[in-house]
Write an enzyme that holds these catalytic residues in place. Structure first.
Site, PDB file in Angstrom:
ATOM      1  N   ASP A 253       0.871  -1.163   0.000  1.00  0.00           N
ATOM      2  CA  ASP A 253       0.000   0.000   0.000  1.00  0.00           C
ATOM      3  C   ASP A 253       0.918   1.226   0.000  1.00  0.00           C
ATOM      4  O   ASP A 253       2.129   1.115   0.250  1.00  0.00           O
ATOM      5  CB  ASP A 253      -0.948  -0.012   1.207  1.00  0.00           C
ATOM      6  CG  ASP A 253      -2.144   0.924   0.980  1.00  0.00           C
ATOM      7  OD1 ASP A 253      -2.091   1.737   0.032  1.00  0.00           O
ATOM      8  OD2 ASP A 253      -3.121   0.845   1.748  1.00  0.00           O
TER       9      ASP A 253
HETATM   10  C1  BGC Z   1      -5.037   3.280   0.101  1.00  0.00           C
HETATM   11  C2  BGC Z   1      -5.087   2.253  -0.995  1.00  0.00           C
HETATM   12  C3  BGC Z   1      -4.997   2.933  -2.330  1.00  0.00           C
HETATM   13  C4  BGC Z   1      -3.716   3.728  -2.382  1.00  0.00           C
HETATM   14  C5  BGC Z   1      -3.511   4.431  -3.696  1.00  0.00           C
HETATM   15  C6  BGC Z   1      -3.847   4.204  -0.048  1.00  0.00           C
HETATM   16  O1  BGC Z   1      -3.933   5.253   0.850  1.00  0.00           O
HETATM   17  O2  BGC Z   1      -4.998   2.641   1.348  1.00  0.00           O
HETATM   18  O3  BGC Z   1      -6.260   1.514  -0.896  1.00  0.00           O
HETATM   19  O4  BGC Z   1      -5.044   2.000  -3.360  1.00  0.00           O
HETATM   20  O5  BGC Z   1      -3.756   4.705  -1.359  1.00  0.00           O
HETATM   21  O6  BGC Z   1      -4.449   5.425  -3.884  1.00  0.00           O
END
Ligand code: BGC
Length: 720
Positions: free
Chosen positions: A267
C-alpha cells in the site's frame, strides 16, 4: 422426480409438474476462473530473457513505483510504463497524473454490490469498471478492496464486501473474472487484517491462526483462485510486523498457502525496512518515493527500495537474485496479461458507458435493502405519492464514499431529481421545513447518513441533528420513510420502532437514487439483503474496544500525518472466528438487524427441503434441493441462504455459517425447485494442530432460510 401441484382457480384443476418445473441450480461448479491470455510459463521465459539484458540498476528501478501511480518503463526493452488507479466501485480519475483520462461511472459501493447477493452482477459490475479502466489508460485497478467488516466504525467498510467470508468470496471471484476479462489487472487489497482505518499506519492486528484462515483469508483465496494477478499489502502490522515486509504474510500465507503467483505491491507508503521488504516476498514498493504531502512521514528517512537496494546487495544483506525475483514477478504479470503487446487505452470503450450506467442502476436496484415496512406503508399509495416532502442530508448532494475510492461520476442524479422524475413536480424539498409543512405532506422522505472515508473511522452513532430530525418527523407525520446513506451500520436503535419504514441505500452511485425512487413507487421490488449485522449499540460488537483507552475518533488526514509520532498499538482480535453474526449468535446478543435480512413487497414460501444423500464421507459434498414459491401478488427475488451447523465438535464452532445461497427471481405465484451444493470443505474448520482444514465426523444441520435469524427449513447430514 415428479411433482404434483394442485392449482385452484374457478374450476378445480389438477396440474402435473414433472421436469418442466423451473429449476435453479446454484453451486460453485458453474464458475470458471480467469486464464491469462499468455501462460505464466511462457511469460516467465520472456521475462527471463529481458532480465538477462538489464543492468542491476535498471532492475532496481523496477521494484519501486514512479510518479505516484506508475511503474517504470524502458523503451529499449519494450517495457511500457503502467498506470495504476483506484478502486473497487469505479475508476478514480486523476487528470493531474494522466491527462488522457476521461471520465468514469460512479457505481454503487462494493458493500451495496454485496447486498445484491448476486455474483453474476459482481461480474458485470467489474467488467464495466474494467472497460472504463481501458478507456482511461489504467492497466491495474487498485481493487477490489475486501477486508472483512469486523468493526462497524471502520471508515472503509463501504469499499469492502461485508462480514461473511463465504459471501465475500463468491462476490470477489466473480469480480476478479469480470474485471480481468477486459484485460485490466485486479488488485486484491489490503492483505491482511486491515479492518479499521483508525490511525491505520500505527496498528498491529493481533490475530490467531484459525481466525486468519476461517475469516480473513477466504475472500483473498477466492480472488487468487479466480486468477487475480495482483495483491496489495496493508498499512497495519499482522502479529507484530508490517504487512508489506512480513514474510509470514507474504511468503507463507499468500504465496505458499494460497499459491499466489502474480504481483505483490505495498500500500502507499507502508513499509519501513528495505531489507525486510525484499526478503518478505514483496515485488513492488508503491509509490516508491517520498510522500510530498507529509513532511512528518518523511522524517522517518529514506527507506525506499530504489535508493537502498544497491547498498543492501553490496553489504551482502540481500542478493541480486532477490531483486531479479521482484522485477521478474512484475514483468511476468504484465506479460501474461498481454500488456507488453497491446495498448492499455482503447477509446472505443467510451461507447460502452451507457451499458455501464445500466449495470450501476441494476446494482442499486438489487442492493438497496428495505429494513422496515410497517403496515406495508411502502410502496407508496397513489394518495401518498401526491405531496411528497423530502428533508435531510443527501437530497441535493449525492452521498458517496471518499478517499482514494471516491468516484465522482457524471450525469449524477440527486435524490430530489430522481424523486421528481418518478413522482412528478409535486415532490418538494425544504432544507428547514416548518412543522406545518411536515404535517401537511402526504409522505415525508427523511434522508440521513454519513460520508465515510479511508484514513479515519466514523462513529457508529448518527450525528445528533440526524436523530433529532427523524424524531421530529415521527411526531408530526407518521407517513414517512428514513433513507440511510452510509458505508456501514449506524445506530438506529433510538427511533427504529417509531418510524414505519427504513431503507438502507448505502452509497448507491451516480444513478442510485433512481433505484430508490423506483423502490418507493413500487416499480422495483426490493431484493437486497444485509451483508452485515447492524448492532443495537456499538458496545455489542466484537471489536468494540479496538481504540486504545483515551484516544478518540478524528476526521481528516491528521491520523496519517502524525502517524510516526504515535506508538504502534495492538488491536486484539480476541473474538477469533466469532465475527459478525457468528459473534452475535454465540453471545446471544440480539442485533437490531441481522445478517442476511431484507424485506420484499412480496412473500416467499420455502418447502420440501430434501437432502437426497444425507450420509457422506469426509471428502464428499452434499446437494440440497427445495421449493421456493412467491406467494404474494408481485414479482420479486428472494435470496435463499443455506447455513451449516455442526451439532458436535471438538473445537468451538459458530452456531451456523453461511455456505451456499441463491438469488431466485419469481413471478407472482410462481415456484421453482432450487438446488444448492455444498463441498466437503464447507463443513471444515481450520485445525491449528495440523495447520490444515479438518472435517469432523458427526451430524450437521443444514439450515435454510431467508436471513441468518429466519430459518425456514432444516435438513440433516451425517459425515462418516
Ligand atoms: C489506500 C489504498 C490505495 C492507495 C492508492 C492508499 O492510501 O490505502 O487503498 O489504493 O492509497 O491510492
Amino acid at each position: 422426480m415428479k411433482r404434483i401441484l394442485i392449482t385452484l382457480c374457478g374450476l378445480c384443476l389438477l396440474t402435473f409438474y414433472s421436469f418442466s418445473q423451473p429449476t435453479v441450480k446454484m453451486g460453485k461448479n458453474s464458475f470458471k476462473p480467469f486464464k491469462t491470455p499468455i501462460s505464466l510459463a511462457v511469460a516467465d521465459k520472456r521475462a527471463d530473457s529481458i532480465l538477462s539484458l538489464m543492468t542491476i540498476d535498471e532492475k532496481i528501478e523496477m521494484i519501486g513505483g514512479h510518479n505516484s501511480f506508475f511503474t517504470q518503463g524502458f523503451k529499449k526493452y519494450n517495457i511500457p510504463e503502467f498506470y495504476f488507479s483506484d478502486a473497487t466501485q469505479g475508476v478514480h480519475i486523476r487528470k493531474n497524473l494522466d491527462s488522457s483520462t476521461q471520465k468514469s461511472t460512479a457505481f454503487p459501493c462494493p458493500l451495496a454490490l454485496t447486498a445484491t447477493w448476486n455474483p453474476s452482477l459482481a461480474n458485470s459490475f467489474a467488467k464495466s469498471i474494467g472497460e472504463e479502466c481501458r478507456a482511461n489508460n489504467v492497466a491495474v485497478l487498485l481493487g477490489p478492496g475486501m477486508n472483512i467488516y469486523r468493526i462497524s466504525q471502520n471508515g472503509r467498510n463501504f469499499e469492502y464486501f461485508g462480514e461473511d467470508p463465504f459471501l465475500a468470496a463468491r462476490m470477489i471471484e466473480n469480480y476478479v473474472v469480470g474485471m480481468q476479462s477486459t484485460g485490466t489487472i485486479t488488485t486484491l487489497k489490503h492483505f491482511l487484517c486491515n479492518n479499521t482505518d483508525f490511525h491505520r499506519r500505527r496498528t498491529n492486528s493481533v490475530v490467531d491462526e484459525r481466525a486468519i484462515h476461517e475469516i480473513y483469508l477466504p475472500a483473498f483465496k477466492a480472488g487468487v483462485d479466480a486468477g487475480a494477478m495482483a495483491v496489495m499489502t496493508s498499512y497495519n502490522q499482522v502479529n507484530g510486523e508490517w504487512s508489506g515486509q512480513n514474510s509470514y504474510v507474504i511468503n507463507q500465507l499468500l504465496k505458499k498457502e494460497l499459491g499466489f503467483k502474480g504481483l505483490v505491491m505495498t500500500d502507499w507508503w507502508s513499509v519501513y525496512d528495505p531489507e525486510k521488504v525484499i526478503k518478505s516476498g514483496l515485488d513492488l514498493e508503491m509509490p516508491g518515493d517520498k510522500n510530498p504531502n507529509d513532511p512528518q512521514f518523511n522524517e522517518l528517512g529514506d527507506t525506499y527500495l530504489r535508493t537502498n537496494a544497491a547498498r543492501l546487495i553490496k553489504e551482502g544483506k540481500v542478493t541480486e537474485a532477490d531483486v531479479n525475483r521482484m522485477a521478474k514477478n512484475s514483468m511476468r504479470t504484465f506479460i501474461a496479461m498481454g500488456l507488453y503487446d497491446r495498448p492499455v487505452k482503447v477509446e472505443s470503450y467510451l461507447e460502452k458507458y451507457p451499458e455501464h450506467e445500466k449495470v450501476a442502476l441494476q446494482t442499486a436496484r438489487e442492493g438497496i435493502v428495505l429494513l422496515r415496512n410497517e403496515k406495508n406503508i411502502l410502496p407508496l399509495t397513489p394518495t401518498a405519492k401526491k405531496n411528497i416532502l423530502v428533508v435531510g442530508k443527501y437530497v441535493e448532494n449525492i452521498a458517496r464514499g471518499l478517499g482514494s475510492a471516491e468516484v465522482l461520476g457524471y450525469n449524477n442524479i440527486s435524490m430530489i431529481d430522481a424523486l421528481r422524475a418518478e413522482f412528478g413536480p409535486t415532490v418538494v424539498y425544504d432544507k428547514n421545513p416548518t412543522d406545518e409543512q411536515l404535517k401537511a405532506a402526504s409522505f415525508v422522505v427523511v434522508s440521513i447518513g454519513t460520508s465515510d472515508s479511508e484514513g479515519w473511522d466514523k462513529s457508529f452513532n448518527l450525528p445528533a441533528e440526524s436523530n433529532a430530525l427523524v424524531e421530529k418527523v415521527t411526531k408530526l407525520n407518521n407517513n414517512m420513510v428514513v433513507v440511510v446513506n452510509a458505508g456501514g451500520g449506524l445506530k438506529m436503535t433510538d427511533w427504529n420502532t417509531k418510524v414505519p419504514a427504513i431503507i438502507y441505500a448505502w452509497y448507491a452511485g451516480q444513478n442510485g437514487y433512481t433505484a430508490l425512487a423506483e423502490i418507493l413507487s413500487g416499480k422495483t421490488n426490493p431484493s437486497g439483503k444485509l451483508p452485515i449485522t447492524i448492532e443495537k449499540k456499538f458496545e455489542d460488537s466484537p471489536g468494540a474496544n479496538y481504540m486504545p483507552v483515551g484516544m478518540e475518533l478524528y476526521t481528516g488526514w491528521k491520523g496519517d500525518y502524525i502517524a510516526p509520532k504515535i506508538p504502534v498499538f495492538d488491536i486484539n482480535y480476541k473474538e477469533g472466528i466469532f465475527v459478525g453474526y457468528r459473534w452475535y449468535e454465540s453471545k446471544k446478543i440480539e442485533p437490531l438487524y441481522p445478517f442476511g435480512f431484507g424485506l420484499s413487497y412480496t412473500t416467499f414460501e420455502y418447502s420440501n427441503l430434501k437432502v437426497p444423500k444425507s450420509e457422506i464421507s469426509k471428502t464428499e459434498g452434499v446437494t440440497v434441493e427445495f421449493e421456493l414459491k412467491n406467494t404474494g401478488k408481485r414479482a420479486g427475488a428472494e435470496v435463499a441462504q443455506l447455513y451449516v451447523q455442526a451439532l458436535k465438535s471438538s473445537v468451538k464452532r459458530p452456531i451456523k455459517e453461511l455456505k451456499a445461497f441463491a438469488k431466485v427471481e419469481l413471478k407472482a405465484g410462481e415456484s421453482k425447485i432450487v438446488t444448492l451444493k455444498l463441498k466437503s470443505n464447507d463443513f471444515a474448520y481450520w485445525d491449528v494442530k495440523s495447520h490444515a482444514w479438518a472435517v469432523e465426523a458427526g451430524n450437521y444441520n443444514l439450515l435454510l432460510g431467508s436471513a441468518s435469524n429466519n430459518i425456514k427449513q432444516t435438513g440433516k447430514v451425517t459425515i462418516k
